[in-house]
Motif scaffolding. Structure first.
Motif, PDB file in Angstrom:
ATOM      1  N   GLU A  94      51.138  34.756  32.847  1.00 24.44           N
ATOM      2  CA  GLU A  94      51.340  35.918  33.351  1.00 24.44           C
ATOM      3  C   GLU A  94      50.450  36.825  33.163  1.00 24.44           C
ATOM      4  OE1 GLU A  94      55.108  35.766  31.100  1.00 24.44           O
ATOM      5  OE2 GLU A  94      55.893  34.437  32.676  1.00 24.44           O
ATOM      6  N   ALA A  97      47.240  39.021  35.489  1.00 29.18           N
ATOM      7  CA  ALA A  97      47.412  39.506  36.617  1.00 29.18           C
ATOM      8  C   ALA A  97      47.613  40.813  36.366  1.00 29.18           C
ATOM      9  CB  ALA A  97      49.497  39.902  37.031  1.00 29.18           C
ATOM     10  N   LYS A  98      47.570  41.611  34.957  1.00 28.41           N
ATOM     11  CA  LYS A  98      46.546  42.526  34.972  1.00 28.41           C
ATOM     12  C   LYS A  98      44.879  43.308  35.155  1.00 28.41           C
ATOM     13  CE  LYS A  98      50.051  43.520  30.953  1.00 28.41           C
ATOM     14  NZ  LYS A  98      50.249  44.406  29.883  1.00 28.41           N
ATOM     15  N   GLY A 100      43.907  41.825  37.815  1.00 26.95           N
ATOM     16  CA  GLY A 100      43.439  42.617  39.934  1.00 26.95           C
ATOM     17  C   GLY A 100      42.488  41.657  39.921  1.00 26.95           C
ATOM     18  N   VAL A 117      51.721  31.893  39.046  1.00 33.09           N
ATOM     19  CA  VAL A 117      52.200  33.649  38.260  1.00 33.09           C
ATOM     20  C   VAL A 117      51.078  34.310  39.215  1.00 33.09           C
ATOM     21  CG1 VAL A 117      53.364  33.486  36.649  1.00 33.09           C
ATOM     22  CG2 VAL A 117      50.974  32.958  36.587  1.00 33.09           C
ATOM     23  N   LEU A 118      49.941  33.532  39.727  1.00 30.16           N
ATOM     24  CA  LEU A 118      48.963  34.578  40.281  1.00 30.16           C
ATOM     25  C   LEU A 118      49.148  34.930  41.756  1.00 30.16           C
ATOM     26  CD1 LEU A 118      45.878  33.640  38.980  1.00 30.16           C
ATOM     27  CD2 LEU A 118      46.726  35.319  38.112  1.00 30.16           C
ATOM     28  N   ARG A 119      49.950  33.906  42.792  1.00 33.27           N
ATOM     29  CA  ARG A 119      49.979  33.705  43.347  1.00 33.27           C
ATOM     30  C   ARG A 119      51.043  35.239  43.872  1.00 33.27           C
ATOM     31  NH1 ARG A 119      49.213  31.456  48.486  1.00 33.27           N
ATOM     32  NH2 ARG A 119      48.911  29.274  47.069  1.00 33.27           N
ATOM     33  N   THR A 121      50.698  37.498  42.557  1.00 37.18           N
ATOM     34  CA  THR A 121      50.413  39.966  42.087  1.00 37.18           C
ATOM     35  C   THR A 121      49.685  39.814  43.847  1.00 37.18           C
ATOM     36  OG1 THR A 121      47.997  38.632  42.062  1.00 37.18           O
ATOM     37  CG2 THR A 121      49.272  38.647  40.331  1.00 37.18           C
ATOM     38  N   ALA A 123      47.189  38.233  45.588  1.00 33.94           N
ATOM     39  CA  ALA A 123      45.889  37.768  45.341  1.00 33.94           C
ATOM     40  C   ALA A 123      45.314  36.652  46.523  1.00 33.94           C
ATOM     41  CB  ALA A 123      45.131  37.266  43.994  1.00 33.94           C
TER      42      ALA A 123
END
Length: 369
Positions: A94, A97-98, A100, A117-119, A121, A123
């Protein structure tokens, strides 16, 4: 349906849900071969937790956080500012995500949480699906991927990549994230060196290692993990984080699990897992079932005809195994089996033999008709 049996839902759609977790296959009353958590917790961890029950009226202390951080740093020969304590290893994904990232490459098949969790964001996500036998040598990573996530050993294939293979993923401007949730259960082939391919002790600005103690020490209900990275990366991940991300008991558990006593226990567990895994492989061979690939972790992946049907029949027989239908690069006929003691393994394999015999009989009857 026979009296006393348990029936799976008629639809198997849920098994393909990317958000489905393996604990859903470990239902109450079933003998659990679905979740990769070792038996326990061990007595010394229970004692450490019990000793802190009286402190729960107070907020977690900075002294407890410092002790846990020091234990992690000492274990991996890292500086204190290279350690970030986590509310379970999943929190580490999680926090990514910071960073970027613009283009995330997920090496598959692997644990589903990073993608989830990355989806979110926004990205760009590239699925880098390895071909059988799922080794990194044929990984085709997009050149512009600035974040690459790989499991080692990989869940659910039980493949252990070499450090050299992981090193070859590195590029300028790219961060490599290694999920080492099961690394402390790995040994070299002679079984004399613990965690032979771990990158936890590597100091590099582009390498992030996420670790967990909940699997080996049977603390899944407590949520305890940590992350190792360059101090600059740690600062970015920790910025704006909530106060007291770990509770008092989690900090106490992390400190004792990373102590000398804890590490001796982990090493003992790794050797027990290796012996019990050998027994599982022998018993599976007895009924004509081979591992999908040579396993190196505390679980074994198998490929069986009508995997979801086999899972359902094992459930009726009182056993829970993990469907791998929702892992990218695998399918409904892949099942993951956690390594358990020899007596439990024998019971499972006997049930599997009955299931497979019944399936073969049904196939013969259908051919006759």
């Amino acid at each position: 349906m026979k009296s006393g049996t348990v029936q799976l839902p008629s639809s198997s759609g849920d098994f393909f849900d990317p958000d489905r977790h393996g604990d859903e296959d470990a239902e109450l009353g079933l003998r659990d071969f679905a979740v990769n958590v070792r038996p326990g917790p061990p007595d010394f961890v229970i004692r450490a937790l019990h000793a802190r029950i009286g402190d729960l009226a107070a907020y977690p202390s900075t002294a407890d956080a410092a002790a846990a951080t020091s234990a992690v740093a000492r274990r991996h020969d890292r500086d204190l500012d290279e350690v970030l304590l986590l509310d379970g290893a999943a929190e580490g994904f999680e926090l990514l995500a910071k960073l970027g990232a613009r283009h995330v490459a997920l090496i598959q098949p692997s644990f589903t949480e990073p993608e989830r969790v990355l989806r979110a964001t926004g990205a760009r996500i590239s699925q880098v699906v390895l071909t059988y036998p799922w080794r990194l040598d044929d990984a085709e990573i997009p050149d512009d991927a600035d974040l690459v996530v790989v499991g080692n050993p990989t869940n659910p294939t039980s493949v252990l990549h070499t450090r050299a293979q992981i090193e070859r993923l590195r590029r300028p401007g790219r961060l490599i994230v290694i999920d080492e949730a099961f690394a402390d259960m790995t040994l070299d082939p002679p079984r004399e060196v613990d965690e032979p391919q771990s990158m936890a002790g590597v100091r590099a600005a582009d390498v992030i290692v996420v670790r967990s103690v909940t699997k080996t020490f049977a603390l899944a209900g407590l949520r305890v993990g940590y992350l190792l990275a360059d101090p600059g990366v740690i600062d970015r991940l920790a910025r704006g984080r909530r106060h007291w991300p770990l509770g008092t008991l989690a900090l106490a558990a992390l400190t004792v699990c990373l102590s000398d006593e804890g590490q001796a226990y982990a090493e003992q567990q790794a050797r027990e897992v290796a012996a019990d895994r050998d027994h599982l492989l022998r018993r599976l061979a007895d009924i004509g079932v081979a591992p999908a690939v040579e396993p190196d972790a505390s679980f074994v992946l198998v490929h069986v005809p009508d995997g979801l049907g086999a899972k359902a029949r094992l459930r009726d027989a009182g056993f829970g195994v993990r469907s791998c239908a929702n892992f990218v690069g695998l399918g409904a006929d892949h099942l993951r089996i956690a390594v358990r003691s020899a007596d439990l393994t024998d019971a499972l394999v006997e049930a599997m033999q009955d299931v497979m015999t019944g399936a073969r009989q049904l196939d013969k009857e259908s051919e006759v008709r």
